[in-house]
Design an enzyme around this catalytic site. Structure first.
Site, PDB file in Angstrom:
ATOM      1  N   TYR A 453       0.820  -1.226   0.000  1.00 34.28           N
ATOM      2  CA  TYR A 453       0.000   0.000   0.000  1.00 34.28           C
ATOM      3  C   TYR A 453       0.850   1.270   0.000  1.00 34.28           C
ATOM      4  O   TYR A 453       2.060   1.212   0.016  1.00 34.28           O
ATOM      5  CB  TYR A 453      -1.077  -0.022   1.080  1.00 34.28           C
ATOM      6  CG  TYR A 453      -0.690  -0.067   2.526  1.00 34.28           C
ATOM      7  CD1 TYR A 453       0.545   0.286   2.997  1.00 34.28           C
ATOM      8  CD2 TYR A 453      -1.656  -0.454   3.458  1.00 34.28           C
ATOM      9  CE1 TYR A 453       0.825   0.250   4.348  1.00 34.28           C
ATOM     10  CE2 TYR A 453      -1.385  -0.489   4.812  1.00 34.28           C
ATOM     11  CZ  TYR A 453      -0.148  -0.134   5.250  1.00 34.28           C
ATOM     12  OH  TYR A 453       0.123  -0.168   6.560  1.00 34.28           O
ATOM     13  N   GLU A 454       0.160   2.378  -0.101  1.00 33.88           N
ATOM     14  CA  GLU A 454       0.789   3.706  -0.297  1.00 33.88           C
ATOM     15  C   GLU A 454       1.602   3.720  -1.593  1.00 33.88           C
ATOM     16  O   GLU A 454       2.640   4.354  -1.683  1.00 33.88           O
ATOM     17  CB  GLU A 454       1.690   4.101   0.884  1.00 33.88           C
ATOM     18  CG  GLU A 454       1.114   3.939   2.268  1.00 33.88           C
ATOM     19  CD  GLU A 454      -0.269   4.534   2.427  1.00 33.88           C
ATOM     20  OE1 GLU A 454      -0.692   5.317   1.566  1.00 33.88           O
ATOM     21  OE2 GLU A 454      -0.937   4.184   3.411  1.00 33.88           O
ATOM     22  N   GLY A 455       1.124   2.999  -2.602  1.00 37.32           N
ATOM     23  CA  GLY A 455       1.855   2.864  -3.865  1.00 37.32           C
ATOM     24  C   GLY A 455       2.744   1.644  -3.759  1.00 37.32           C
ATOM     25  O   GLY A 455       3.679   1.610  -2.943  1.00 37.32           O
ATOM     26  N   GLN A 460       7.027   2.908  -6.494  1.00 35.84           N
ATOM     27  CA  GLN A 460       8.005   3.769  -5.794  1.00 35.84           C
ATOM     28  C   GLN A 460       9.302   3.838  -6.595  1.00 35.84           C
ATOM     29  O   GLN A 460       9.940   4.893  -6.697  1.00 35.84           O
ATOM     30  CB  GLN A 460       8.310   3.212  -4.391  1.00 35.84           C
ATOM     31  CG  GLN A 460       7.101   3.067  -3.491  1.00 35.84           C
ATOM     32  CD  GLN A 460       6.393   4.373  -3.254  1.00 35.84           C
ATOM     33  OE1 GLN A 460       7.022   5.411  -3.068  1.00 35.84           O
ATOM     34  NE2 GLN A 460       5.072   4.351  -3.289  1.00 35.84           N
TER      35      GLN A 460
END
Ligand SMILES: Cc1cc2nc3c(=O)[nH]c(=O)nc-3n(C[C@H](O)[C@H](O)[C@H](O)COP(=O)(O)OP(=O)(O)OC[C@H]3O[C@@H](n4cnc5c(N)ncnc54)[C@H](O)[C@@H]3O)c2cc1C
Length: 611
Positions: A453-455, A460
């Site tokens: 999650y969070e990309g 990233q």
């Protein structure tokens, strides 16, 4: 049951001996950070978390959350433990004083966050997400939100969420279908379904402030796949009167379901249905010229995302720390085989498994990652504070660039390595690690999400090579390479070992330069080159970043040992861990560089249907 001992000595060593925060009179608020302030905070939080939160960690995993009549119930004890945490003020250390926070620099709140996540990663999610949403609201919200909403999130009376993901779009937010319709009174009506929303509903607080991404129509009333039409809205679960801040009736936000998932079972992951819900568009940030402009809307989201990405990296350190601690204890107790160099405990039938080099390899791999990563994460927390509170504009600009450059590295490299460290705990426990009652397999299941999650981590890596390397004319990456050289220079007068580490670190910096030069040369020839190289380049940055911090720590440890300062056992351990990093991790930079330079042809050679 697993145990957890907060690493207070390590935090204090990093803050006061390595970063020397108390001497940084060029960053407002840092010279107040003497040990008589930091030690009681860290020890107090550590005691609270081990006493109250950690005993609920396995309970949360076993019970999970439940959906009852449209309301999410958290596991037994979570609501009381959350309230006790807020009443003690641990949740508001980093928030601005004007909003009711303690106004301490992020180096302190981040250290406390790491301990919350080691003690109980699921419970830690609720205040962590609230802090992210709250700081974004503090930057982009209207004055009434700063008056009536932000202080209640800072106090912990209300929680917050971030609502981006939909069933058909996680990474590619252009595809989202949640819509916003402007109302005559300046508010909006939001309609759509979000999935995977952490803390989307629960019984910890009376209200939840959702920060929701939704699309605005063009002038013809049509919704398109243009990312520029995506805006950020504040949508409360229970309506809030903008004049008085009083709570009103339920808004049109309902829980459509509760996900059953691999780990973090005490953290509620919800499907949320927004049905004509009243929302308020967020806009102005101090970086934006035009309130409500496209860039303003997205900068609120990016602020929240970057906060969450750093938090994810720190969460991975936290998982690795507690996994390491338990595997180290187990390796001292579990008996099997004999030490090759002769019986270690001759009176017993077998020696503890810690005598075996392969077990030590895993323990050192875990610990060298944890302590190196913690040092790097605290350095980045220092940079983020310096970006706001540095004395000089050039200093603030440099700190901001470095912080942005390193955010994807912290998110992705740390979550990969943190997962690996948690997984190593299961390996050290052998079959007993796979059995639930020993509790270490929970760390693996909990830590797995940090890579997603969070990309997701691949995204990233793309962010690093495609956006962060060329950003600001390449100044941030030059600043990073300059920092690598500076750290190598300070080891110049040190022992032969450290001089060797300095040479290896310089080589790491050169490998990054070579990778960037190669990308610049070959990237324009073939579109897929950046994507094909990105993961190896990100890992290259990760290995060198931790190498730089290990050398910084080793220089301090060597100097303190020579001067007869500090705890010699602690300092000698640091030197052994630095040696591990330089002997066993730094050599991987050559492989990473070579792999990055192998290009895209091999990866793209098979037609999609051949897979
Ligand atoms: C437990 C949990 C909690 C969550 N909490 C929240 C939350 O609070 N709020 C919220 O909004 N979301 C939340 N999420 C959603 C999470 O952020 C997404 O799952 C994540 O961003 C990935 O999106 P996706 O699952 O749609 O994967 P996809 O976007 O379908 O990606 C699948 C794979 O393809 C790769 N990929 C996709 N696009 C590209 C591309 N263009 N280039 C290269 N590779 C690509 C990705 O790297 C990934 O490996 C949560 C998810 C989980 C499981």
């Amino acid at each position: 049951m697993p145990t957890y001992a907060p690493p207070i000595d390590d935090f204090l060593f990093l803050l006061h001996e390595v970063l020397r925060v108390q001497t940084r009179d060029d960053i407002a608020g840092f010279t107040d950070l003497e040990t008589d302030l930091t030690r009681p905070i860290l020890e107090g939080a550590g005691d609270f978390l081990t006493g109250v939160w950690q005993p609920l960690n396995q309970v949360g995993d076993e019970e999970g959350c439940r959906l009852e009549n449209g309301v999410v119930r958290t596991p037994r004890g979570f609501a009381e433990a959350y309230r006790a945490y807020c009443e003690a003020g641990w949740n508001r250390l980093g928030a601005a004083e004007v909003h009711g926070g303690a106004g301490l620099p992020g180096v302190i709140s981040q250290a406390v966050y790491e301990m919350t996540s080691s003690a109980n990663a699921s419970l830690a999610h609720y205040p962590a997400l609230t802090n992210g949403a709250c700081s974004s609201l503090a930057l982009t919200g209207a004055p009434w939100m700063l008056q009536h909403v932000v202080p209640r999130m800072v106090s912990g009376d209300w929680c917050g969420t971030m609502c981006l993901t939909e069933s058909h779009c996680g990474t590619d937010l252009r595809l989202m279908s949640t819509r916003a319709v402007a109302q005559a009174d300046g508010s909006y009506r939001i309609t759509g379904t979000k999935i995977f929303i952490s803390g989307g509903d629960h019984d910890l607080t009376e209200n939840i402030i959702h920060l929701v991404l939704a699309k605005l129509p063009d002038e013809n009333g049509r919704y398109s796949d243009d990312l520029a039409t995506v805006n950020l809205f504040m949508v409360p679960k229970v309506k809030v009167d903008p004049e008085t801040g009083a709570l009103g009736v339920r808004n049109g936000v309902n829980v459509g379901g509760l996900e059953k998932k691999m780990g973090l079972k005490g953290s509620a992951t919800c499907v949320l249905n927004f049905d004509d819900a009243v929302g308020y568009r967020l806009g102005t940030t101090k970086n934006d010229a035009a309130p409500g402009s496209k860039s303003a809307a997205m900068s609120g989201m990016f602020h929240m995302m970057n906060h969450a990405r750093l938090g994810t990296g720190v969460g991975a350190i936290a998982a690795a720390e507690v996994a390491y601690q338990n595997s180290a204890l187990y390796a001292q107790e579990r008996r099997s085989g004999r030490a090759v160099s002769g019986a270690d405990r001759g009176e017993a039938a077998a020696d503890p498994i810690i005598v075996h080099p392969d077990v030590r390899r895993m323990l050192l791999q875990q610990r060298a990652f944890v302590e190196g990563a913690r040092a790097a994460a605290l350095w980045v927390a220092e940079l983020l504070h310096e970006e706001q509170a540095g004395a000089e504009p050039a200093q603030r600009e440099r700190a901001a660039g470095l912080g942005q450059l390193l955010t994807p590295v912290i998110k992705a490299y740390f979550s990969d390595r943190g997962f690996e460290a948690a997984n190593a705990a299961v390996q050290i426990y052998g079959g007993h690690g796979y059995i639930r009652e020993n509790g270490v397999e929970q760390f693996v299941r909990d830590a797995r999400i940090f890579q997603l999650y969070e990309g997701a981590n691949g995204i990233q890596a793309l962010d690093l090579v495609a956006r962060k390397l060329p950003m600001a004319g390449g100044r941030p990456v030059l600043a990073f390479l300059g920092e690598v050289e500076r750290i190598a220079d300070i080891a110049a007068g040190a022992s032969t070992d450290l001089a060797g580490y300095a040479a290896s670190l310089r080589r790491g910096g050169k490998a990054i330069e070579e990778a960037i030069a190669w990308l610049r040369r070959t990237g324009p020839e073939r579109g897929e080159t950046l994507g094909a190289a990105s993961y190896d380049v990100l890992n290259l940055f990760g290995v060198v970043l931790l190498g730089a911090l290990w050398l910084r720590m080793a220089v301090v440890a060597e100097r303190q040992l020579a001067a007869g300062e500090g705890d010699p056992a602690f300092l000698r351990r640091k030197l052994v861990l630095a040696r591990y990093w330089f002997e066993r991790e730094m050599p991987t930079v050559e492989t990473l560089l070579r792999r990055a330079q192998s290009g895209a042809d091999g990866l793209m050679a098979l037609a999609a249907e051949a897979f």
